[in-house]
Design an enzyme around this catalytic site. Structure first.
Site, mmCIF file in Angstrom:
data_model
loop_
_atom_site.group_PDB
_atom_site.id
_atom_site.type_symbol
_atom_site.label_atom_id
_atom_site.label_comp_id
_atom_site.label_asym_id
_atom_site.label_seq_id
_atom_site.Cartn_x
_atom_site.Cartn_y
_atom_site.Cartn_z
ATOM 1 N N ASP A 13 0.804 -1.227 0.000
ATOM 2 C CA ASP A 13 0.000 0.000 0.000
ATOM 3 C C ASP A 13 0.835 1.274 0.000
ATOM 4 O O ASP A 13 0.416 2.310 0.531
ATOM 5 C CB ASP A 13 -0.965 0.018 1.205
ATOM 6 C CG ASP A 13 -1.870 -1.192 1.210
ATOM 7 O OD1 ASP A 13 -2.172 -1.692 0.120
ATOM 8 O OD2 ASP A 13 -2.269 -1.628 2.307
ATOM 9 N N LYS A 16 1.777 2.241 -5.119
ATOM 10 C CA LYS A 16 2.296 1.713 -6.396
ATOM 11 C C LYS A 16 1.354 2.035 -7.557
ATOM 12 O O LYS A 16 1.797 2.458 -8.628
ATOM 13 C CB LYS A 16 2.483 0.185 -6.286
ATOM 14 C CG LYS A 16 3.476 -0.222 -5.202
ATOM 15 C CD LYS A 16 3.530 -1.721 -5.025
ATOM 16 C CE LYS A 16 2.301 -2.331 -4.397
ATOM 17 N NZ LYS A 16 2.057 -2.002 -2.988
ATOM 18 N N GLY A 40 -4.591 -4.168 -3.809
ATOM 19 C CA GLY A 40 -5.577 -3.127 -4.088
ATOM 20 C C GLY A 40 -4.793 -1.889 -4.463
ATOM 21 O O GLY A 40 -4.134 -1.299 -3.610
ATOM 22 N N HIS A 41 -4.775 -1.563 -5.739
ATOM 23 C CA HIS A 41 -3.974 -0.434 -6.222
ATOM 24 C C HIS A 41 -4.911 0.711 -6.609
ATOM 25 O O HIS A 41 -5.758 0.558 -7.477
ATOM 26 C CB HIS A 41 -3.105 -0.864 -7.409
ATOM 27 C CG HIS A 41 -2.058 -1.872 -7.021
ATOM 28 N ND1 HIS A 41 -1.138 -2.377 -7.895
ATOM 29 C CD2 HIS A 41 -1.780 -2.447 -5.819
ATOM 30 C CE1 HIS A 41 -0.336 -3.222 -7.257
ATOM 31 N NE2 HIS A 41 -0.717 -3.296 -5.994
ATOM 32 N N GLN A 224 1.960 -5.959 -3.318
ATOM 33 C CA GLN A 224 2.416 -6.099 -1.920
ATOM 34 C C GLN A 224 3.703 -5.290 -1.717
ATOM 35 O O GLN A 224 3.928 -4.334 -2.434
ATOM 36 C CB GLN A 224 2.618 -7.581 -1.547
ATOM 37 C CG GLN A 224 1.318 -8.377 -1.427
ATOM 38 C CD GLN A 224 0.723 -8.810 -2.735
ATOM 39 O OE1 GLN A 224 1.367 -9.444 -3.537
ATOM 40 N NE2 GLN A 224 -0.526 -8.489 -2.986
HETATM 41 P P1 GDP Z 1 -0.789 0.432 -3.527
HETATM 42 O O1 GDP Z 1 -1.356 -0.854 -3.084
HETATM 43 O O2 GDP Z 1 0.690 0.499 -3.318
HETATM 44 O O3 GDP Z 1 -1.151 0.796 -4.942
HETATM 45 O O4 GDP Z 1 -1.401 1.552 -2.581
HETATM 46 P P2 GDP Z 1 -2.952 1.666 -2.132
HETATM 47 O O5 GDP Z 1 -3.743 2.167 -3.269
HETATM 48 O O6 GDP Z 1 -3.397 0.423 -1.479
HETATM 49 O O7 GDP Z 1 -2.820 2.727 -0.959
HETATM 50 C C1 GDP Z 1 -2.317 3.981 -1.157
HETATM 51 C C2 GDP Z 1 -3.380 4.996 -0.741
HETATM 52 O O8 GDP Z 1 -2.781 6.257 -0.602
HETATM 53 C C3 GDP Z 1 -4.466 5.170 -1.784
HETATM 54 O O9 GDP Z 1 -5.646 5.506 -1.122
HETATM 55 C C4 GDP Z 1 -3.965 6.332 -2.618
HETATM 56 O O10 GDP Z 1 -5.001 7.033 -3.268
HETATM 57 C C5 GDP Z 1 -3.316 7.187 -1.557
HETATM 58 N N1 GDP Z 1 -2.159 7.973 -1.978
HETATM 59 C C6 GDP Z 1 -1.184 7.676 -2.875
HETATM 60 N N2 GDP Z 1 -0.226 8.613 -2.876
HETATM 61 C C7 GDP Z 1 -0.608 9.545 -1.963
HETATM 62 C C8 GDP Z 1 -0.023 10.752 -1.479
HETATM 63 O O11 GDP Z 1 1.059 11.163 -1.880
HETATM 64 N N3 GDP Z 1 -0.709 11.423 -0.512
HETATM 65 C C9 GDP Z 1 -1.895 10.983 -0.018
HETATM 66 N N4 GDP Z 1 -2.488 11.709 0.921
HETATM 67 N N5 GDP Z 1 -2.465 9.852 -0.449
HETATM 68 C C10 GDP Z 1 -1.827 9.142 -1.398
HETATM 69 P P1 IMO Z 2 -0.905 -4.105 -2.294
HETATM 70 O O1 IMO Z 2 -0.470 -4.631 -3.643
HETATM 71 C C1 IMO Z 2 -0.945 -4.594 2.018
HETATM 72 C C2 IMO Z 2 -1.007 -8.691 3.574
HETATM 73 C C3 IMO Z 2 -2.264 -9.136 4.283
HETATM 74 C C4 IMO Z 2 -1.678 -10.145 5.238
HETATM 75 C C5 IMO Z 2 -0.563 -10.798 4.430
HETATM 76 C C6 IMO Z 2 -0.965 -12.095 3.754
HETATM 77 O O2 IMO Z 2 -2.207 -3.404 -2.329
HETATM 78 O O3 IMO Z 2 0.186 -3.325 -1.654
HETATM 79 P P2 IMO Z 2 -2.512 -12.770 1.709
HETATM 80 O O4 IMO Z 2 -3.916 -12.407 1.371
HETATM 81 O O5 IMO Z 2 -1.516 -12.378 0.674
HETATM 82 O O6 IMO Z 2 -2.366 -14.198 2.100
HETATM 83 O O7 IMO Z 2 -2.168 -11.919 3.034
HETATM 84 O O8 IMO Z 2 -0.203 -9.849 3.440
HETATM 85 N N1 IMO Z 2 -1.230 -8.151 2.199
HETATM 86 C C7 IMO Z 2 -1.165 -6.862 1.889
HETATM 87 N N2 IMO Z 2 -0.981 -5.768 2.659
HETATM 88 N N3 IMO Z 2 -1.045 -4.455 0.695
HETATM 89 C C8 IMO Z 2 -1.204 -5.533 -0.109
HETATM 90 O O9 IMO Z 2 -1.183 -5.456 -1.449
HETATM 91 C C9 IMO Z 2 -1.312 -6.808 0.491
HETATM 92 N N4 IMO Z 2 -1.488 -8.064 0.018
HETATM 93 C C10 IMO Z 2 -1.416 -8.876 1.076
HETATM 94 O O10 IMO Z 2 -2.882 -8.062 4.933
HETATM 95 O O11 IMO Z 2 -1.069 -9.486 6.314
HETATM 96 MG MG MG Z 3 -2.881 -1.562 -1.812
#
Ligand code: GDP
Ligand code: IMO
Ligand code: MG
Length: 424
Positions: A13, A16, A40-41, A224
């Site tokens: 998270d 990416k 979840g991107h 991840q």
């Molecule tokens: P990913 O899994 O690495 O793609 O990241 P996620 O989407 O799960 O989580 C990142 C969260 O931070 C999302 O809600 C984005 O919209 C938000 N986000 C990304 N970059 C920034 C930033 O620079 N500032 C803030 N406030 N939110 C951001």
């Molecule tokens: P993105 O791509 C954050 C965590 C789960 C759990 C562990 C194992 O959005 O960054 P799994 O379902 O893979 O067996 O879970 O890994 N986890 C993540 N945490 N971002 C993710 O993906 C994750 N994918 C798995 O919360 O601790």
């Molecule tokens: Mg994510």
């Protein structure tokens, strides 16, 4: 042409999805190489938020090919849900979305097995996203899995039945209370399989090889984060794939000497969702503020993310394992208003100060040692140039660059595509 990689350096998270979306204009092909719908991107542009789970984050750009590589595990039902959302927005993916025949399929019973395994662990549960990731990769390495290419074979349903039956006996073995209606799950599954089959399946390693030869630019999108890597993460509280750079080689069929830049993404602080050790975790008002301002709730499960200070020991380790060439710092805006910022620069471990990540990082084994920085009050979210950044933030960045010996080339100051500052 070399393949560039983009990877999360923490526990996922990091942002990416946002950065892949920003960088897609520079690439012909965006390819996911591991993980599945546990990811979840999030992408934000034109005032709208989009969350992708299996589909690469370049899908909203007209000119990019988006490839789901062999290292990915696909849940047809979730995949179909993603396609339905793209349909609603009139995104034409029929020609631009390609799927590797060697990617493995998540069956409904893999999800049930994930739930049964977690329930049986009680307090020791991993905190899995319950998407069936672990059981599907287990069947892959156990050589029992069903792959996308198998859907083109006449006997695949027979193979499905045999595997699902075996899974049902395994679920019973766990002896936990899991209620399910497999018939109902299978109806949705087979419907989604038909949709999946309407897409283009390819021999993706050959496709990538030829694309490279033709000089096409490729960005591999990690899911991840490095600390969730099956080998290098905080085992057993990890996911079931190699989330680090090596995973891009096995998950796409790219040779190690064909890797170009490795973009490492990290948050200006740290978050983690699910169980497992987290040395710099905060249980006070500062942690609560990060979670609230940063809106730290999982994009896949909606769970609250645990928050803490930046851990440079862990970050250095991730840079090392991945061979990071450029860093991208996300969510700097969330730290506005903190009087003092802390960065963990070493651990106290068995009475000694160490600066590398040891085998055990549980609270009883390590105590973080912090360096403090003066915070800033400026709101960063409207800034678009590096020259606008407050001097305290520049000091923070300069310290990290010096310690990590890698340049920070992007500073993200908000979720929107436009809230991205490029640094030379
Ligand atoms: P990913 O899994 O690495 O793609 O990241 P996620 O989407 O799960 O989580 C990142 C969260 O931070 C999302 O809600 C984005 O919209 C938000 N986000 C990304 N970059 C920034 C930033 O620079 N500032 C803030 N406030 N939110 C951001
Ligand atoms: P993105 O791509 C954050 C965590 C789960 C759990 C562990 C194992 O959005 O960054 P799994 O379902 O893979 O067996 O879970 O890994 N986890 C993540 N945490 N971002 C993710 O993906 C994750 N994918 C798995 O919360 O601790
Ligand atoms: Mg994510």
């Amino acid at each position: 042409m070399a393949v560039d990689l983009l990877l999360g350096l923490q526990w996922g998270d990091e942002g990416k999805g946002k950065i892949v979306d920003v960088l897609t204009q520079n690439y012909n092909i965006i390819a996911r190489f591991q993980g599945g719908p546990n990811a979840g991107h999030t992408l934000v542009f034109n005032g709208k938020k989009h969350v992708l789970h299996t589909i690469p984050s370049g899908i909203f750009h007209d000119n990019a090919i988006n490839l789901v590589g062999n290292g990915v595990v696909i849940d047809p039902v979730i995949f179909k849900g993603e396609l339905d959302k793209l349909d609603e927005q009139n995104i034409d993916y029929k020609k631009s979305l390609l799927i590797s025949r060697k990617a493995h399929i998540i069956l409904p019973t893999h999800r049930l097995l994930d739930a049964a395994s977690e329930a049986s662990k009680g307090k020791a549960k991993i905190g899995s996203t319950l998407k069936g990731i672990g059981p599907t990769y287990m069947d892959k390495t156990g050589r029992n899995g069903i792959r996308v290419g198998d859907l083109e074979l006449s006997d695949w349903k027979e193979r499905y039945r045999n595997l699902a039956d075996k899974h049902e006996s395994m679920i019973a073995y766990y002896d936990v209370d899991i209620e399910y209606d497999l018939k109902e799950l299978e109806d949705a599954f087979f419907k989604a399989i038909d949709v999946l089959k309407s897409l283009t399946f390819i021999d993706s390693e050959e496709y990538i090889y030829q694309a490279q030869k033709e000089g096409q630019s490729i960005l591999a999108e990690g899911a991840q984060g490095s600390l969730l890597d099956i080998d290098f993460g905080t085992y057993p509280f990890v996911t079931s794939s190699n989330t680090t750079a090596a995973g891009a080689c096995t998950g796409l069929g790219v040779a190690p000497n064909q890797i170009g830049d490795v973009f490492g993404i990290f948050k200006a602080y740290t978050t983690r969702v699910g169980s497992g050790p987290f040395p710099t975790e905060l249980f006070d008002e500062d942690g609560e503020t990060m979670g609230r301002v940063g809106n730290e709730f999982g994009a896949t499960t909606g769970r609250r993310r645990r928050c803490g200070w930046l851990d440079l020991v862990a970050l250095k380790y991730a840079c090392q394992v991945n061979g990071v060439t450029q860093l991208m710092m996300m969510k700097g805006d969330v730290l506005s208003g903190f009087k003092t910022l802390k960065v963990c620069t070493a651990y106290k471990y068995k009475g000694e100060e160490i600066a590398h990540l040891p085998y055990n990082i549980e609270p009883e084994n390590v105590e973080p040692i912090y360096t403090e920085f003066k915070g800033w009050n400026e709101d960063l979210t409207g800034m678009s140039e590096a020259s606008q950044l407050p001097s305290e933030l520049n000091d923070y960045i300069a310290f990290l660059e010096k310690e990590l010996e890698i340049p920070i080339t992007i500073v993200s100051v908000g979720p929107d595509r436009k809230q991205t500052i490029f640094r030379n």
